[in-house]
Enzyme design. Structure first.
Site, PDB file in Angstrom:
ATOM      1  N   THR A  81       2.493  -8.794 -10.966  1.00  0.00           N
ATOM      2  CA  THR A  81       3.813  -9.337 -11.311  1.00  0.00           C
ATOM      3  C   THR A  81       3.723 -10.773 -11.811  1.00  0.00           C
ATOM      4  O   THR A  81       4.350 -11.157 -12.801  1.00  0.00           O
ATOM      5  CB  THR A  81       4.718  -9.295 -10.064  1.00  0.00           C
ATOM      6  OG1 THR A  81       4.778  -7.937  -9.607  1.00  0.00           O
ATOM      7  CG2 THR A  81       6.109  -9.809 -10.342  1.00  0.00           C
ATOM      8  N   THR A 110       2.068 -10.659  -1.150  1.00  0.00           N
ATOM      9  CA  THR A 110       1.223  -9.480  -1.039  1.00  0.00           C
ATOM     10  C   THR A 110       0.615  -9.392   0.351  1.00  0.00           C
ATOM     11  O   THR A 110       0.174 -10.391   0.911  1.00  0.00           O
ATOM     12  CB  THR A 110       0.074  -9.431  -2.081  1.00  0.00           C
ATOM     13  OG1 THR A 110      -0.733  -8.277  -1.797  1.00  0.00           O
ATOM     14  CG2 THR A 110      -0.796 -10.670  -2.029  1.00  0.00           C
ATOM     15  N   ILE A 111       0.502  -8.165   0.874  1.00  0.00           N
ATOM     16  CA  ILE A 111      -0.166  -7.989   2.162  1.00  0.00           C
ATOM     17  C   ILE A 111      -1.665  -8.265   2.021  1.00  0.00           C
ATOM     18  O   ILE A 111      -2.352  -8.559   2.981  1.00  0.00           O
ATOM     19  CB  ILE A 111       0.039  -6.568   2.728  1.00  0.00           C
ATOM     20  CG1 ILE A 111      -0.585  -5.499   1.826  1.00  0.00           C
ATOM     21  CG2 ILE A 111       1.499  -6.287   3.051  1.00  0.00           C
ATOM     22  CD1 ILE A 111      -0.740  -4.146   2.480  1.00  0.00           C
ATOM     23  N   ASP A 112      -2.179  -8.183   0.756  1.00  0.00           N
ATOM     24  CA  ASP A 112      -3.628  -8.259   0.516  1.00  0.00           C
ATOM     25  C   ASP A 112      -4.176  -9.680   0.640  1.00  0.00           C
ATOM     26  O   ASP A 112      -5.400  -9.865   0.728  1.00  0.00           O
ATOM     27  CB  ASP A 112      -3.959  -7.718  -0.875  1.00  0.00           C
ATOM     28  CG  ASP A 112      -3.428  -6.314  -1.106  1.00  0.00           C
ATOM     29  OD1 ASP A 112      -3.105  -5.980  -2.248  1.00  0.00           O
ATOM     30  OD2 ASP A 112      -3.322  -5.566  -0.109  1.00  0.00           O
ATOM     31  N   ARG A 160     -13.225  10.183  14.521  1.00  0.00           N
ATOM     32  CA  ARG A 160     -11.877  10.475  14.035  1.00  0.00           C
ATOM     33  C   ARG A 160     -11.430   9.298  13.176  1.00  0.00           C
ATOM     34  O   ARG A 160     -11.795   8.153  13.455  1.00  0.00           O
ATOM     35  CB  ARG A 160     -10.877  10.659  15.188  1.00  0.00           C
ATOM     36  CG  ARG A 160     -11.139  11.877  16.064  1.00  0.00           C
ATOM     37  CD  ARG A 160     -10.805  13.174  15.351  1.00  0.00           C
ATOM     38  NE  ARG A 160     -10.921  14.320  16.248  1.00  0.00           N
ATOM     39  CZ  ARG A 160     -12.049  14.957  16.507  1.00  0.00           C
ATOM     40  NH1 ARG A 160     -13.194  14.528  15.962  1.00  0.00           N
ATOM     41  NH2 ARG A 160     -12.084  16.004  17.318  1.00  0.00           N
ATOM     42  N   HIS A 194       0.608   2.724   4.164  1.00  0.00           N
ATOM     43  CA  HIS A 194       1.843   1.972   3.902  1.00  0.00           C
ATOM     44  C   HIS A 194       2.546   1.492   5.157  1.00  0.00           C
ATOM     45  O   HIS A 194       3.506   0.705   5.061  1.00  0.00           O
ATOM     46  CB  HIS A 194       2.775   2.818   3.033  1.00  0.00           C
ATOM     47  CG  HIS A 194       2.254   2.988   1.641  1.00  0.00           C
ATOM     48  ND1 HIS A 194       1.214   3.858   1.352  1.00  0.00           N
ATOM     49  CD2 HIS A 194       2.569   2.369   0.487  1.00  0.00           C
ATOM     50  CE1 HIS A 194       0.938   3.776   0.051  1.00  0.00           C
ATOM     51  NE2 HIS A 194       1.755   2.865  -0.501  1.00  0.00           N
TER      52      HIS A 194
HETATM   53  O1  F6P Z   1      -1.127  -4.507  -3.233  1.00  0.00           O
HETATM   54  C1  F6P Z   1      -0.554  -3.963  -2.128  1.00  0.00           C
HETATM   55  C2  F6P Z   1      -1.072  -2.571  -1.846  1.00  0.00           C
HETATM   56  O2  F6P Z   1      -0.473  -2.109  -0.709  1.00  0.00           O
HETATM   57  C3  F6P Z   1      -2.597  -2.478  -1.728  1.00  0.00           C
HETATM   58  O3  F6P Z   1      -3.075  -2.887  -0.477  1.00  0.00           O
HETATM   59  C4  F6P Z   1      -2.820  -1.004  -1.988  1.00  0.00           C
HETATM   60  O4  F6P Z   1      -4.102  -0.800  -2.530  1.00  0.00           O
HETATM   61  C5  F6P Z   1      -1.748  -0.664  -3.028  1.00  0.00           C
HETATM   62  O5  F6P Z   1      -0.783  -1.693  -2.937  1.00  0.00           O
HETATM   63  C6  F6P Z   1      -1.067   0.672  -2.801  1.00  0.00           C
HETATM   64  O6  F6P Z   1      -0.200   0.884  -3.862  1.00  0.00           O
HETATM   65  P1  F6P Z   1       0.935   2.016  -3.854  1.00  0.00           P
HETATM   66  O7  F6P Z   1       2.056   1.550  -2.998  1.00  0.00           O
HETATM   67  O8  F6P Z   1       1.352   2.150  -5.301  1.00  0.00           O
HETATM   68  O9  F6P Z   1       0.293   3.252  -3.333  1.00  0.00           O
END
Ligand code: F6P
Length: 364
Positions: A120, A140-142, A281, A287
């Site tokens: 973005t 971003t969570i990343d 396991r 998400h």
């Molecule tokens: O960038 C945030 C993120 O959650 C990443 O950690 C993950 O790889 C990606 O987006 C997942 O994307 P989507 O929600 O399109 O599956």
């Protein structure tokens, strides 16, 4: 009489906890303190291209501090410079940036505030270069955005992942199993590293350190010998073996970033079972890390950055994003963001600290 300023807010890319807290901070300060008019753009850049937006009144942004997701909606596929259009079962890509810029001009904005990650904000920088007054906010969570030490959403994701790892401990101990927890993080290992350390993971696998599955199996064996008949492996979705490849879950053709990672946890589980003959396991947190209320830390970070953005508008600091460096709020050229993901440096103090506790990173 000075003309009332009008600003707009859009949220793009993957959602995360804290976005609404930022929208609230920007809008409340703009309306309350600066007497500005605030527009909410719907569904990211789709809203700009298709003129979908609404006025945000003070009451519209009240009571959303703890609300997960984004009240404006978002999209990971809307890129004005490469806009995907379905033609039957085919996809066609068009440059709709001129339309987007015209629509922004028609709104007569003093500033467009773009809340997003590298995708973005990369687009935001191009729109800025094409003459749109833009300010960015790092979401971003990343935590993989260059120019800032931290992004909002990260702390919440780490907190959710850590809770998952804590819960996995009890079932791992009860069944004497190797439990694998796969976490998001895209091409960087920040979420896996921080939640792995906070959750007491025995093995932490991140993209920045390609792993050798035999070394992981050895670590599991060594723990067993010491009477620790279970092991917790925290693996980033982007982790990969030394001489192997990332595991791709799916391809999203219309997205500017089509690759969706996921599934490495199951591959690892099978390999460890084969080598060690121990039960494994796998849990993919997916998400879950992006849902629900933000942590207090993310609410404070979001509020600080959101109000900072309004100051940047007042100072016409366009083409920049708000960020954090050494615990201070700073402004960062948007250009910086587009230079690729911020990955975990190999000499990061958290890696060093974990290694000194005996945590294995799969690299011997
Ligand atoms: O960038 C945030 C993120 O959650 C990443 O950690 C993950 O790889 C990606 O987006 C997942 O994307 P989507 O929600 O399109 O599956």
């Amino acid at each position: 009489m000075e003309k009332k300023k009008r600003i707009a807010i859009l949220t793009g890319g993957g959602d995360c906890p804290g976005i609404n807290a930022v929208i609230r901070a920007v809008a409340k300060k703009a309306i309350n303190e600066k007497g500005m008019e605030v527009i909410g753009i719907e569904d990211g850049y789709h809203g700009i291209i298709n003129n979908r937006y609404r006025t945000l009144k003070y009451d519209d942004v009240s009571g959303i501090l703890t609300l997960g997701g984004t009240i404006l909606g978002t999209s990971k596929t809307a890129n004005p410079y490469r806009y995907a259009l379905k033609k039957g079962d085919k996809l066609e890509f068009q440059d709709r940036s001129k339309i987007a810029i015209q629509n922004i001009k028609k709104l007569d904005l003093s500033c467009l505030v773009c809340i997003g990650g590298d995708g973005t904000l990369g687009i935001a920088y191009r729109l800025f270069e094409d003459g749109v007054p833009i300010i960015g906010l790092p979401k971003t969570i990343d935590n993989d955005l260059r120019g800032t030490d931290i992004t909002f959403g990260f702390d919440s994701a780490v907190s959710i992942a850590t809770e998952g790892i804590d819960r996995i401990h009890t079932t791992a101990q009860s069944h004497h199993r190797v439990m694998i927890v796969e976490v998001m993080g895209h091409q960087a290992g920040w979420v896996a590293l921080y939640s792995g350390v906070a959750g007491g993971g025995d093995i932490i696998l991140i993209p920045e350190i390609p792993y050798d599955v035999n070394i992981i199996a050895e670590k599991v064996k060594e723990r067993n010998k010491r009477g620790r008949r279970f092991s917790i492996v925290v693996v980033a979705e982007g982790a990969k073996p030394k001489y192997g490849d990332i595991v791709i879950q799916r391809i999203v053709r219309e997205s500017s970033d089509p690759i969706r990672l996921g599934g490495i946890g199951f591959v690892l589980g099978e390999q460890i079972e084969k080598i060690r003959g121990l039960e494994t396991r796998t849990v993919v947190m997916g998400h879950l890390l992006r849902g629900g209320p933000p942590t207090p830390f993310d609410r404070i970070l979001a509020t600080s950055m959101g109000t900072k953005a309004v100051d940047m508008i007042e100072n016409k600091k366009f083409g920049y994003m708000a960020g954090v460096k050494k615990n201070s709020l700073v402004t960062v050229p948007l250009k910086e963001v587009g230079k690729g993901p911020k990955t975990v440096p190999l000499n990061h103090p958290m890696i060093k600290a974990a290694r000194s506790l005996g945590t294995c990173f799969g690299d011997g």
